[in-house]
Design an enzyme around this catalytic site. Structure first.
Site, mmCIF file in Angstrom:
data_model
loop_
_atom_site.group_PDB
_atom_site.id
_atom_site.type_symbol
_atom_site.label_atom_id
_atom_site.label_comp_id
_atom_site.label_asym_id
_atom_site.label_seq_id
_atom_site.Cartn_x
_atom_site.Cartn_y
_atom_site.Cartn_z
ATOM 1 N N ASN A 86 -58.428 -22.455 -95.950
ATOM 2 C CA ASN A 86 -58.145 -21.205 -96.787
ATOM 3 C C ASN A 86 -56.290 -21.283 -96.606
ATOM 4 O O ASN A 86 -56.215 -20.903 -94.673
ATOM 5 C CB ASN A 86 -58.761 -19.905 -96.458
ATOM 6 C CG ASN A 86 -60.208 -19.538 -96.847
ATOM 7 O OD1 ASN A 86 -60.446 -20.083 -97.319
ATOM 8 N ND2 ASN A 86 -61.183 -19.208 -96.682
ATOM 9 N N VAL A 87 -55.247 -20.866 -97.257
ATOM 10 C CA VAL A 87 -53.938 -20.887 -97.025
ATOM 11 C C VAL A 87 -53.733 -19.623 -96.941
ATOM 12 O O VAL A 87 -52.216 -19.660 -96.715
ATOM 13 C CB VAL A 87 -53.036 -21.744 -98.001
ATOM 14 C CG1 VAL A 87 -53.855 -23.595 -97.469
ATOM 15 C CG2 VAL A 87 -53.171 -21.547 -99.482
ATOM 16 N N ASP A 88 -54.245 -18.245 -97.163
ATOM 17 C CA ASP A 88 -53.897 -17.009 -97.258
ATOM 18 C C ASP A 88 -54.419 -16.876 -95.462
ATOM 19 O O ASP A 88 -54.405 -16.956 -94.973
ATOM 20 C CB ASP A 88 -55.850 -16.131 -97.970
ATOM 21 C CG ASP A 88 -56.760 -16.320 -97.749
ATOM 22 O OD1 ASP A 88 -56.758 -16.179 -96.329
ATOM 23 O OD2 ASP A 88 -57.790 -16.846 -97.938
ATOM 24 N N HIS B 36 -55.289 -26.504 -94.540
ATOM 25 C CA HIS B 36 -54.528 -26.821 -95.131
ATOM 26 C C HIS B 36 -53.147 -25.775 -95.398
ATOM 27 O O HIS B 36 -52.781 -25.990 -96.275
ATOM 28 C CB HIS B 36 -55.521 -26.785 -96.742
ATOM 29 C CG HIS B 36 -57.291 -27.544 -96.548
ATOM 30 N ND1 HIS B 36 -58.007 -27.116 -97.303
ATOM 31 C CD2 HIS B 36 -56.924 -28.295 -95.963
ATOM 32 C CE1 HIS B 36 -58.922 -28.834 -97.410
ATOM 33 N NE2 HIS B 36 -58.097 -28.908 -96.660
ATOM 34 N N ARG C 98 -50.240 -16.184 -106.627
ATOM 35 C CA ARG C 98 -51.062 -16.538 -105.230
ATOM 36 C C ARG C 98 -50.715 -16.202 -104.877
ATOM 37 O O ARG C 98 -51.581 -15.163 -103.763
ATOM 38 C CB ARG C 98 -51.620 -17.972 -104.936
ATOM 39 C CG ARG C 98 -52.648 -19.055 -106.192
ATOM 40 C CD ARG C 98 -52.497 -19.882 -106.354
ATOM 41 N NE ARG C 98 -53.862 -20.439 -104.560
ATOM 42 C CZ ARG C 98 -53.874 -21.110 -104.025
ATOM 43 N NH1 ARG C 98 -53.300 -22.642 -104.708
ATOM 44 N NH2 ARG C 98 -54.013 -21.948 -102.980
ATOM 45 N N CYS D 273 -39.539 -27.353 -96.072
ATOM 46 C CA CYS D 273 -38.751 -28.336 -96.734
ATOM 47 C C CYS D 273 -39.479 -29.791 -97.030
ATOM 48 O O CYS D 273 -40.084 -30.410 -96.525
ATOM 49 C CB CYS D 273 -37.608 -29.223 -96.138
ATOM 50 S SG CYS D 273 -36.839 -30.148 -97.038
ATOM 51 N N CYS E 228 -37.272 -32.994 -94.667
ATOM 52 C CA CYS E 228 -37.080 -33.150 -93.877
ATOM 53 C C CYS E 228 -37.610 -31.457 -93.105
ATOM 54 O O CYS E 228 -38.913 -31.207 -93.802
ATOM 55 C CB CYS E 228 -35.451 -32.686 -93.558
ATOM 56 S SG CYS E 228 -35.271 -30.933 -93.533
ATOM 57 N N ALA F 5 -71.076 -14.761 -97.910
ATOM 58 C CA ALA F 5 -70.707 -14.181 -97.120
ATOM 59 C C ALA F 5 -70.274 -12.564 -95.857
ATOM 60 O O ALA F 5 -70.522 -12.680 -95.038
ATOM 61 C CB ALA F 5 -69.553 -15.067 -96.361
#
Ligand code: OAD
Length: 244
Positions: free
Chosen positions: A87-89, A106, A55, A114, A117, A227
Site C-alpha cells: 500500500n502506498v497510503d 510499492h 487519491r 524527479c 534524477c 481484515a
C-alpha cells in the site's frame, strides 16, 4: 516471536480506500496501462497527477481501521518484526507501526520525486490540496528540470533497491514463527515467494482474505473474514501465546 506481515489494498478497504482488483477496484474502471506506467506519465502527466492528487486527498481524509491498529500492536509487541506493505497510503504509519519495522515496497504516494534524477520531497499527508496544486502543479525538478512525479512504483518498473534489501535481510536472518498475509490478491510472485520463504521451517502462514488467492494453497490457516474483523483476534491470540 519472529513475525512477517504482508499487506495489500484489502487492509485499507475498510478505511474507504478502493482496492485495485475488487468489484469497486480502481482497475475495474481504469486501464492500469493508461495510469500506472512511465509511458502514461510521459503521454499525459497532468492526467496522472490529477489521479494521484485525488487519491492523496482520499487518503488524507481516511483513518486507520482496526486491521492497521492490530498490526501496529503486533509490531510494537514483537522485537523481531517486519511489515511489508504494497500500500502506498500512510495508514500503517498513522496506526503506529515504527518506520524501522516497515517497508513500503510499492512506494509512498506522499513522496514527489524527479522522473529523471534522485531529487525527492515528502509531502506531508496533512498538506491541503491547494498547497499541493501550488507546489506540484506540473512541477519541474530544481536540479535537472525534468518533471516531478509521484513516488510510487509503476508497472514495468523495478522495485526500490533499499526496500528490497531490507526484505531480503530480514528473510536471510532466519525463519519466522508466523507469517500473516492480509488483503492482497498476491498477484506478484515476490509476495508469494516472501510468504513461503518467511514461513519455511514449519512457521505458520496465515491468509486473511474473504476470497481465495494464489497464495491460498500454501497457507497453513485461512481466515475468510475482512481484515478489520479478523486481525484484532489473531493478534490477541499471538500475543497471548507468546506470553506463555
Ligand atoms: P488487489 O486489489 O489486487 O486485491 C485486494 C485484495 O483484498 C483481494 O484479494 C480482496 O479479496 C481482498 N479484500 C477486499 N476487502 C478486504 C477486507 N476488508 N479485508 C481483507 N481483504 C480484503 O490489491 P493488492 O493485492 O494490494 O501495485 O494489489 C497489489 C498491487 O497491484 C498494488 O500495490 C498496486 C496494484 O497494481 C502498484 O501500484 C505497483
Amino acid at each position: 516471536m519472529r513475525v512477517l506481515v504482508l499487506t495489500g489494498a484489502g487492509v485499507s478497504a475498510e478505511s474507504g480506500i478502493p482496492t485495485f482488483r475488487g468489484k469497486d477496484g480502481y482497475w475495474r474502471n481504469f486501464d492500469p496501462a493508461k495510469l500506472a506506467t512511465p509511458e502514461a506519465f510521459a503521454r499525459d502527466p497532468q492526467l496522472i497527477w490529477d489521479w494521484y492528487r485525488e487519491r492523496r486527498e482520499r487518503i488524507r481524509n481516511a483513518r486507520p481501521n482496526a486491521a492497521h491498529e492490530a498490526i501496529a500492536r503486533l509490531a510494537q509487541h514483537s522485537k523481531d518484526f517486519l511489515l511489508v506493505t504494497q500500500n502506498v497510503d500512510d495508514l500503517h504509519t498513522r496506526a503506529g507501526v515504527p518506520a524501522q519495522k516497515m517497508v513500503q515496497i510499492h512506494g509512498n504516494i506522499f513522496i514527489t520525486r524527479c522522473s529523471q534524477c534522485d531529487w525527492r520531497a515528502e509531502r506531508l499527508s496533512t498538506a491541503s490540496n491547494e498547497e499541493e496544486e501550488q507546489d506540484d502543479g506540473l512541477a519541474k525538478c530544481p536540479h535537472c528540470t525534468a518533471l516531478m512525479r509521484p513516488g510510487v512504483v509503476w508497472f514495468g518498473e523495478q522495485l526500490p533497491w533499499n526496500e528490497l534489501e531490507q526484505v531480503e535481510n530480514f528473510l536471510n536472518n532466519g525463519a519466522c514463527d508466523v507469517v500473516i498475509v492480509a488483503g492482497t490478491t498476491a498477484t506478484f510472485g515476490y509476495i508469494i515467494d516472501w510468504a513461503i520463504r518467511g514461513s519455511r521451517d514449519a512457521g505458520e502462514l496465515i491468509e486473511v482474505n474473504p476470497e481465495e488467492t494464489q497464495l491460498t494453497r500454501f497457507a497453513t490457516r485461512l481466515v475468510r473474514k475482512p481484515a478489520a474483523t479478523a486481525l484484532p483476534q489473531i493478534v490477541e491470540d499471538l500475543i497471548n501465546r507468546s506470553a506463555l
